[in-house]
Design a protein around this motif. Structure first.
Motif, PDB file in Angstrom:
ATOM      1  N   UNK A  85      -3.099   9.436 -12.448  1.00 57.28           N
ATOM      2  CA  UNK A  85      -3.686   8.057 -13.205  1.00 57.28           C
ATOM      3  C   UNK A  85      -5.504   8.972 -13.485  1.00 57.28           C
ATOM      4  N   UNK A  86      -5.550   8.410 -14.102  1.00 55.27           N
ATOM      5  CA  UNK A  86      -7.084   8.757 -13.881  1.00 55.27           C
ATOM      6  C   UNK A  86      -8.051   8.074 -13.264  1.00 55.27           C
ATOM      7  N   UNK A  87      -9.986   7.452 -13.805  1.00 55.00           N
ATOM      8  CA  UNK A  87     -10.534   7.093 -13.007  1.00 55.00           C
ATOM      9  C   UNK A  87     -10.279   5.635 -13.812  1.00 55.00           C
ATOM     10  N   UNK A  88     -10.801   4.253 -13.504  1.00 57.82           N
ATOM     11  CA  UNK A  88     -11.006   3.730 -14.423  1.00 57.82           C
ATOM     12  C   UNK A  88     -11.731   2.754 -14.553  1.00 57.82           C
ATOM     13  N   UNK A  89     -12.466   2.299 -15.170  1.00 58.63           N
ATOM     14  CA  UNK A  89     -13.726   1.060 -15.281  1.00 58.63           C
ATOM     15  C   UNK A  89     -12.696   0.126 -13.980  1.00 58.63           C
ATOM     16  N   UNK A  90     -12.208  -0.046 -13.998  1.00 52.20           N
ATOM     17  CA  UNK A  90     -11.792  -1.127 -13.099  1.00 52.20           C
ATOM     18  C   UNK A  90     -12.478  -1.412 -11.780  1.00 52.20           C
ATOM     19  N   UNK A 109       1.089  -1.222  -0.100  1.00 52.32           N
ATOM     20  CA  UNK A 109       0.088   0.166   0.207  1.00 52.32           C
ATOM     21  C   UNK A 109       0.860   1.517  -0.318  1.00 52.32           C
ATOM     22  N   UNK A 110       1.744   1.445   0.683  1.00 53.05           N
ATOM     23  CA  UNK A 110       2.832   2.265   0.506  1.00 53.05           C
ATOM     24  C   UNK A 110       3.530   2.662  -0.668  1.00 53.05           C
ATOM     25  N   UNK A 111       4.183   1.643  -1.676  1.00 55.07           N
ATOM     26  CA  UNK A 111       4.161   1.223  -2.716  1.00 55.07           C
ATOM     27  C   UNK A 111       3.739   2.012  -3.468  1.00 55.07           C
ATOM     28  N   UNK A 112       2.025   1.790  -3.655  1.00 53.74           N
ATOM     29  CA  UNK A 112       1.082   1.807  -4.354  1.00 53.74           C
ATOM     30  C   UNK A 112       1.117   4.183  -3.840  1.00 53.74           C
ATOM     31  N   UNK A 113       1.162   3.836  -2.667  1.00 52.69           N
ATOM     32  CA  UNK A 113       0.507   5.806  -2.797  1.00 52.69           C
ATOM     33  C   UNK A 113       1.804   6.434  -3.017  1.00 52.69           C
ATOM     34  N   UNK A 114       3.327   6.066  -2.984  1.00 50.74           N
ATOM     35  CA  UNK A 114       4.410   6.692  -3.399  1.00 50.74           C
ATOM     36  C   UNK A 114       3.973   6.673  -5.574  1.00 50.74           C
ATOM     37  N   UNK A 115       3.308   5.213  -6.031  1.00 53.16           N
ATOM     38  CA  UNK A 115       3.562   5.193  -7.663  1.00 53.16           C
ATOM     39  C   UNK A 115       2.280   6.820  -7.896  1.00 53.16           C
ATOM     40  N   UNK A 116       1.473   6.750  -7.153  1.00 53.57           N
ATOM     41  CA  UNK A 116       0.247   7.527  -7.148  1.00 53.57           C
ATOM     42  C   UNK A 116       0.756   9.158  -6.870  1.00 53.57           C
TER      43      UNK A 116
END
Length: 159
Positions: free
Chosen positions: A85-90, A73-80
């Motif tokens: 990123x735009x909102x995705x349909x997924x 989750x920390x890695x994801x926050x750093x990436x974001x």
């Protein structure tokens, strides 16, 4: 009593389903959950000789998994933070009200809810897995349930 490699592998394999459930609820995606479980089992394998009390094997391995999930989750926050990123349909596809409400909880409250209600750990086991006192588990559980109730009731009213 030392935990042998074979004992470790058998016990870890028996826990995979429970570990996967925790990781799925924490991370929100199947692929990420499978990767997190694999990494936690591997990290546990590398340090299984350090486990002093084999009766706490389950909570010990869950604790390793929680740490792996937090790292992800920390890695994801750093990436974001680096790329927006735009909102995705997924994301809309996976937006079940309860699942989303749990994801919006603060991390300490979310951990307690996932361990208590989705993996069936007792208060004592949850406290051991999170390395916090039993009373703190009770307090966090009460606060999380109250927040979930408010969140889900507000969503019902908005529908």
């Amino acid at each position: 009593m030392d935990l042998t490699e074979l004992d470790y592998l058998e016990r870890a394999e028996a826990l995979r389903g429970k570990l996967y459930g925790i990781a799925l609820l924490t991370l929100g995606g199947e692929a990420a959950a499978i990767d997190a479980v694999d990494e936690a089992v591997y990290k546990g394998y590398r340090s299984h000789k350090k486990l002093r009390q084999p009766q706490y094997f389950e909570t010990w391995l869950i604790r390793i998994l929680i740490n792996v999930c937090r790292d992800e989750l920390r890695r994801r926050k750093r990436e974001l933070a680096v790329e927006t990123l735009p909102e995705t349909a997924g994301e809309q596809y996976d937006a079940l009200p309860l699942k989303e409400a749990i994801r919006r909880l603060p991390e300490p409250l979310r951990d307690v809810i996932i361990l208590r209600y989705f993996t069936g750990l007792t208060l004592e086991e949850t406290a051991t897995a999170l390395s916090i006192p039993r009373g703190t588990v009770v307090t966090r559980q009460r606060k999380a349930l109250s927040l979930l109730k408010l969140d889900l009731t507000a969503e019902e009213g908005a529908s």
